[in-house]
Motif scaffolding. Structure first.
Motif, PDB file in Angstrom:
ATOM      1  N   PRO A  44       0.830  -1.211   0.000  1.00 13.01           N
ATOM      2  CA  PRO A  44       0.000   0.000   0.000  1.00 13.01           C
ATOM      3  C   PRO A  44       0.867   1.265   0.000  1.00 13.01           C
ATOM      4  CG  PRO A  44      -0.720  -1.538   1.691  1.00 13.01           C
ATOM      5  CD  PRO A  44       0.567  -2.075   1.141  1.00 13.01           C
ATOM      6  N   GLU A  45       0.765   2.026  -1.053  1.00  5.80           N
ATOM      7  CA  GLU A  45       1.522   3.265  -1.242  1.00  5.80           C
ATOM      8  C   GLU A  45       3.031   3.073  -1.093  1.00  5.80           C
ATOM      9  OE1 GLU A  45      -0.009   6.948   0.202  1.00  5.80           O
ATOM     10  OE2 GLU A  45      -1.980   6.081   0.539  1.00  5.80           O
ATOM     11  N   SER A  46       3.518   1.881  -1.447  1.00  9.33           N
ATOM     12  CA  SER A  46       4.946   1.565  -1.427  1.00  9.33           C
ATOM     13  C   SER A  46       5.352   1.132  -2.829  1.00  9.33           C
ATOM     14  CB  SER A  46       5.235   0.448  -0.431  1.00  9.33           C
ATOM     15  OG  SER A  46       4.839   0.832   0.864  1.00  9.33           O
ATOM     16  N   TYR A  47       6.430   1.749  -3.344  1.00  8.63           N
ATOM     17  CA  TYR A  47       6.791   1.538  -4.738  1.00  8.63           C
ATOM     18  C   TYR A  47       8.280   1.302  -4.902  1.00  8.63           C
ATOM     19  CZ  TYR A  47       2.282   3.805  -5.431  1.00  8.63           C
ATOM     20  OH  TYR A  47       0.951   4.124  -5.376  1.00  8.63           O
ATOM     21  N   PHE A  48       8.604   0.453  -5.893  1.00  7.07           N
ATOM     22  CA  PHE A  48       9.955   0.394  -6.427  1.00  7.07           C
ATOM     23  C   PHE A  48       9.953   1.271  -7.663  1.00  7.07           C
ATOM     24  CE2 PHE A  48      10.280  -4.119  -4.679  1.00  7.07           C
ATOM     25  CZ  PHE A  48      11.096  -3.745  -3.627  1.00  7.07           C
ATOM     26  N   GLU A 101       9.720 -11.123  -9.792  1.00  5.37           N
ATOM     27  CA  GLU A 101       8.404 -10.479  -9.716  1.00  5.37           C
ATOM     28  C   GLU A 101       8.524  -8.956  -9.732  1.00  5.37           C
ATOM     29  OE1 GLU A 101       9.335 -11.474  -5.332  1.00  5.37           O
ATOM     30  OE2 GLU A 101       9.745 -12.310  -7.292  1.00  5.37           O
ATOM     31  N   TYR A 102       9.729  -8.439  -9.424  1.00  6.80           N
ATOM     32  CA  TYR A 102       9.923  -6.988  -9.442  1.00  6.80           C
ATOM     33  C   TYR A 102      10.928  -6.544 -10.504  1.00  6.80           C
ATOM     34  CZ  TYR A 102       7.444  -7.159  -5.027  1.00  6.80           C
ATOM     35  OH  TYR A 102       6.506  -7.384  -4.056  1.00  6.80           O
ATOM     36  N   ALA A 103      11.908  -7.368 -10.809  1.00  6.90           N
ATOM     37  CA  ALA A 103      12.894  -6.991 -11.821  1.00  6.90           C
ATOM     38  C   ALA A 103      12.186  -6.902 -13.167  1.00  6.90           C
ATOM     39  CB  ALA A 103      14.029  -8.011 -11.871  1.00  6.90           C
ATOM     40  N   ASN A 104      12.412  -5.785 -13.871  1.00 10.62           N
ATOM     41  CA  ASN A 104      11.699  -5.635 -15.142  1.00 10.62           C
ATOM     42  C   ASN A 104      12.546  -6.008 -16.352  1.00 10.62           C
ATOM     43  OD1 ASN A 104      13.300  -3.389 -14.984  1.00 10.62           O
ATOM     44  ND2 ASN A 104      11.701  -1.907 -15.460  1.00 10.62           N
ATOM     45  N   ASN A 105      13.732  -6.547 -16.138  1.00  9.65           N
ATOM     46  CA  ASN A 105      14.526  -7.142 -17.215  1.00  9.65           C
ATOM     47  C   ASN A 105      15.702  -7.894 -16.612  1.00  9.65           C
ATOM     48  OD1 ASN A 105      16.791  -5.451 -16.797  1.00  9.65           O
ATOM     49  ND2 ASN A 105      16.043  -3.937 -18.245  1.00  9.65           N
TER      50      ASN A 105
END
Length: 179
Positions: A44-48, A101-105
């Motif tokens: 909740p309202e936490s972002y990478f 799940e978080y790495a975008n490449n």
């Protein structure tokens, strides 16, 4: 800028020396920061946030080449992990980020020790740390809870600028001496 979303956190790794940061970093590069390429909500309202960086030189490590473009993952709004500014030049102490799940490449990296793995290459040929005591003291009066205030206090105690007063040449020479 709306500073109300910024928060302090206790980092998992604090180094007492540049050599400790070196030892924890499989890859160290000189880089030019390109642009922010996105963010992912992980709570909740936490972002990478993801920022592209062009590899200008490799000071330590394998797997990257000059002119490669990589992504740097950081926790958005975390004071101890200052987001990289577009157009800036940095020396980055990195570790591969493998959480798919978080790495975008396949070229996603994280800075070791947050601010302790990020150094500014200034126009006057000096190096400076990416965070100051003033940054860490930011908004202490507006902290939401005792835990945040304690994290800010701990971070201020732990702040060490391993680049203070060094030229780029001196800093790189010190890094290479740890081999």
């Amino acid at each position: 800028m709306d500073n109300s979303k910024f928060f302090h956190a206790k980092m998992a790794f604090y180094a007492d020396s540049l050599e400790e940061v070196y030892d924890q970093s499989p890859i160290i590069i000189e880089a030019t920061i390109k642009n922010n390429v996105g963010e992912i909500e992980f709570g909740p309202e936490s972002y990478f946030t993801f920022t592209e960086a062009k590899v200008d030189d490799i000071l330590k490590g394998d797997g990257l080449s000059k002119n490669d473009t990589i992504n740097i993952i950081q926790t958005k709004y975390l004071i101890e992990d200052p987001v990289l500014e577009e157009g800036s030049r940095k020396i980055l102490f990195l570790t591969k980020y493998d959480a798919k799940e978080y790495a975008n490449n396949d070229y996603t990296y994280a800075c070791v020790g947050g601010y302790q793995g990020i150094y500014n290459m200034n126009e006057d040929d000096t190096i400076s740390g990416s965070l100051t005591g003033d940054d860490l003291a930011f908004n202490n009066k507006g902290m939401n809870n005792k835990a945040e205030n304690n994290a800010a206090s701990d971070a201020n105690t732990m702040l060490k600028d391993f680049a203070a007063g060094k030229t780029k040449e001196e800093f790189i020479k010190e890094i290479k001496s740890f081999k």
